[in-house]
Design an enzyme around this catalytic site. Structure first.
Site, PDB file in Angstrom:
ATOM      1  N   ASP A   1      -7.664 -27.611 -21.139  1.00 19.44           N
ATOM      2  CA  ASP A   1      -6.178 -26.929 -21.350  1.00 19.44           C
ATOM      3  C   ASP A   1      -5.743 -27.105 -22.832  1.00 19.44           C
ATOM      4  O   ASP A   1      -6.164 -28.333 -23.178  1.00 19.44           O
ATOM      5  CB  ASP A   1      -5.557 -27.306 -20.110  1.00 19.44           C
ATOM      6  CG  ASP A   1      -4.158 -26.773 -20.340  1.00 19.44           C
ATOM      7  OD1 ASP A   1      -3.983 -25.682 -20.484  1.00 19.44           O
ATOM      8  OD2 ASP A   1      -3.103 -27.698 -20.293  1.00 19.44           O
TER       9      ASP A   1
ATOM     10  N   ASP B   1      -1.801 -26.471 -23.788  1.00 16.63           N
ATOM     11  CA  ASP B   1      -0.388 -27.093 -23.613  1.00 16.63           C
ATOM     12  C   ASP B   1      -0.261 -28.154 -22.658  1.00 16.63           C
ATOM     13  O   ASP B   1      -0.671 -27.991 -21.558  1.00 16.63           O
ATOM     14  CB  ASP B   1       0.569 -25.946 -23.297  1.00 16.63           C
ATOM     15  CG  ASP B   1       0.571 -24.639 -24.592  1.00 16.63           C
ATOM     16  OD1 ASP B   1       0.983 -24.957 -25.487  1.00 16.63           O
ATOM     17  OD2 ASP B   1      -0.202 -23.666 -24.285  1.00 16.63           O
TER      18      ASP B   1
ATOM     19  N   THR C   1      -6.948 -21.705 -21.362  1.00 16.01           N
ATOM     20  CA  THR C   1      -5.557 -21.698 -21.681  1.00 16.01           C
ATOM     21  C   THR C   1      -4.949 -20.421 -20.865  1.00 16.01           C
ATOM     22  O   THR C   1      -5.690 -19.505 -20.526  1.00 16.01           O
ATOM     23  CB  THR C   1      -5.007 -21.492 -23.097  1.00 16.01           C
ATOM     24  OG1 THR C   1      -3.661 -21.410 -23.161  1.00 16.01           O
ATOM     25  CG2 THR C   1      -5.704 -20.455 -23.730  1.00 16.01           C
TER      26      THR C   1
ATOM     27  N   LYS D   1      -8.926 -20.538 -13.769  1.00 16.01           N
ATOM     28  CA  LYS D   1      -9.570 -21.261 -14.688  1.00 16.01           C
ATOM     29  C   LYS D   1     -11.045 -21.839 -14.249  1.00 16.01           C
ATOM     30  O   LYS D   1     -12.119 -22.079 -15.040  1.00 16.01           O
ATOM     31  CB  LYS D   1      -8.873 -22.424 -15.390  1.00 16.01           C
ATOM     32  CG  LYS D   1      -7.770 -22.093 -16.234  1.00 16.01           C
ATOM     33  CD  LYS D   1      -7.067 -23.310 -17.124  1.00 16.01           C
ATOM     34  CE  LYS D   1      -6.030 -22.823 -17.638  1.00 16.01           C
ATOM     35  NZ  LYS D   1      -5.347 -23.743 -18.467  1.00 16.01           N
TER      36      LYS D   1
ATOM     37  N   ASN E   1      -2.158 -24.802 -12.636  1.00 14.08           N
ATOM     38  CA  ASN E   1      -3.282 -23.885 -13.010  1.00 14.08           C
ATOM     39  C   ASN E   1      -4.563 -24.445 -13.362  1.00 14.08           C
ATOM     40  O   ASN E   1      -5.416 -23.657 -13.708  1.00 14.08           O
ATOM     41  CB  ASN E   1      -2.589 -22.860 -14.115  1.00 14.08           C
ATOM     42  CG  ASN E   1      -2.137 -23.406 -15.291  1.00 14.08           C
ATOM     43  OD1 ASN E   1      -1.668 -24.453 -15.330  1.00 14.08           O
ATOM     44  ND2 ASN E   1      -2.359 -22.909 -16.585  1.00 14.08           N
TER      45      ASN E   1
END
Length: 267
Positions: free
Chosen positions: A11, A13, A45, A190, A216
């Site tokens: 990921d 952020d 992302t 994801k 997520n």
């Protein structure tokens, strides 16, 4: 290098990026070293491709990218090789549902980025990433086959909205931030995108390491043979992971890889 790892997915952020949304020199150097050693790096992302492209360029990564929380996979030139959209009837009904709540809505349709109205997160995002090709006003939507819908607002309001969406529509919902409720097609996340990529590349899940910090990222962390939650991750994410690293502001991704793979570099 210890252990038979062929692919690392991370990921951005809150994970690979620090709190200033930048890649540290430590993380950059570790990734560039691993790529030279033949390890595949996949950036994964919630951002659209044009919002993450500069990070690919910083680390000189020409691999595929998982974008829009797994609803899309882009090649290095931004061409989509995988795109799973929300049912059009659901998209229209969920837009109507928004009127009951004090929230903003961002939708992604192909390479189009449409917002209900300008909000703080939108304005900060387009300024920082220098994005100009956005559309303001839901009345300008021409194609309701969305890759992703994002509601932005107070967490309490979003939780109520999530419950109503889950009760009425067969879609995937998750939080990427306490203020961001993300809607994708059923079964899309994801983790499902990473599985598709690994099968395409002939890589077993046991040969994969995945990093994340928020809800997520859970499916991706669970899919990988080695799932790593950041030190700053949500507690529920840490519970799903095999390991917990240092935080994103402490070069958690790079330092975990250096130690776990016994790289003996950059100590």
């Amino acid at each position: 290098m210890d252990k038979n790892i062929k692919l690392i997915a991370t990921d951005l952020d809150g994970t690979f990026l620090n709190s200033d949304s930048e890649i540290s020199d430590y993380n950059k150097n570790v990734f560039q070293y691993l790529m030279k050693e033949g390890i595949e790096i996949i950036l994964s992302t919630g951002r659209a491709f044009n919002g993450m492209q500069r990070y690919k360029e910083i680390i000189n990564n020409d691999n595929y990218s998982i974008v829009s929380n797994g609803s899309m996979i882009a090649d290095t030139n931004g061409n989509f090789v995988y795109n799973k959209v929300i049912d059009e009837s659901y998209s229209k009904a969920i837009i109507d549902l928004r009127k009951k709540y004090k929230v903003y809505l961002h939708v992604y349709s192909g390479d189009k980025y449409i917002v209900s109205e300008p909000d703080f997160y939108y304005e900060r995002y387009i300024e920082k990433e220098n994005i100009t090709d956005t559309i303001v006003g839901l009345e300008n939507i021409e194609d309701f086959n969305f890759s992703k819908m994002v509601f932005i607002g107070d967490n309490d309001e979003l939780l109520k909205l999530q419950n109503e969406i889950r009760s009425n529509f067969d879609v995937h919902t998750s939080f990427s931030h306490p203020s961001f409720l993300e809607i994708l097609a059923k079964g899309i996340n994801k983790g499902s995108a990473l599985k598709w990529l690994c099968e395409k590349k002939g890589i077993n899940r046991e040969e994969v390491i995945a990093f994340g910090d928020n809800y997520n990222d859970i499916e991706m962390i669970e899919y990988a043979g080695v799932g790593v939650a950041m030190g700053n991750a949500e507690e529920d994410v840490k519970k799903k992971a095999d390991y917990v690293s240092l935080s994103n502001n402490e070069d958690g991704v790079g330092k975990f890889l250096n130690n776990f793979l016994n790289l003996k570099i950059f100590l």
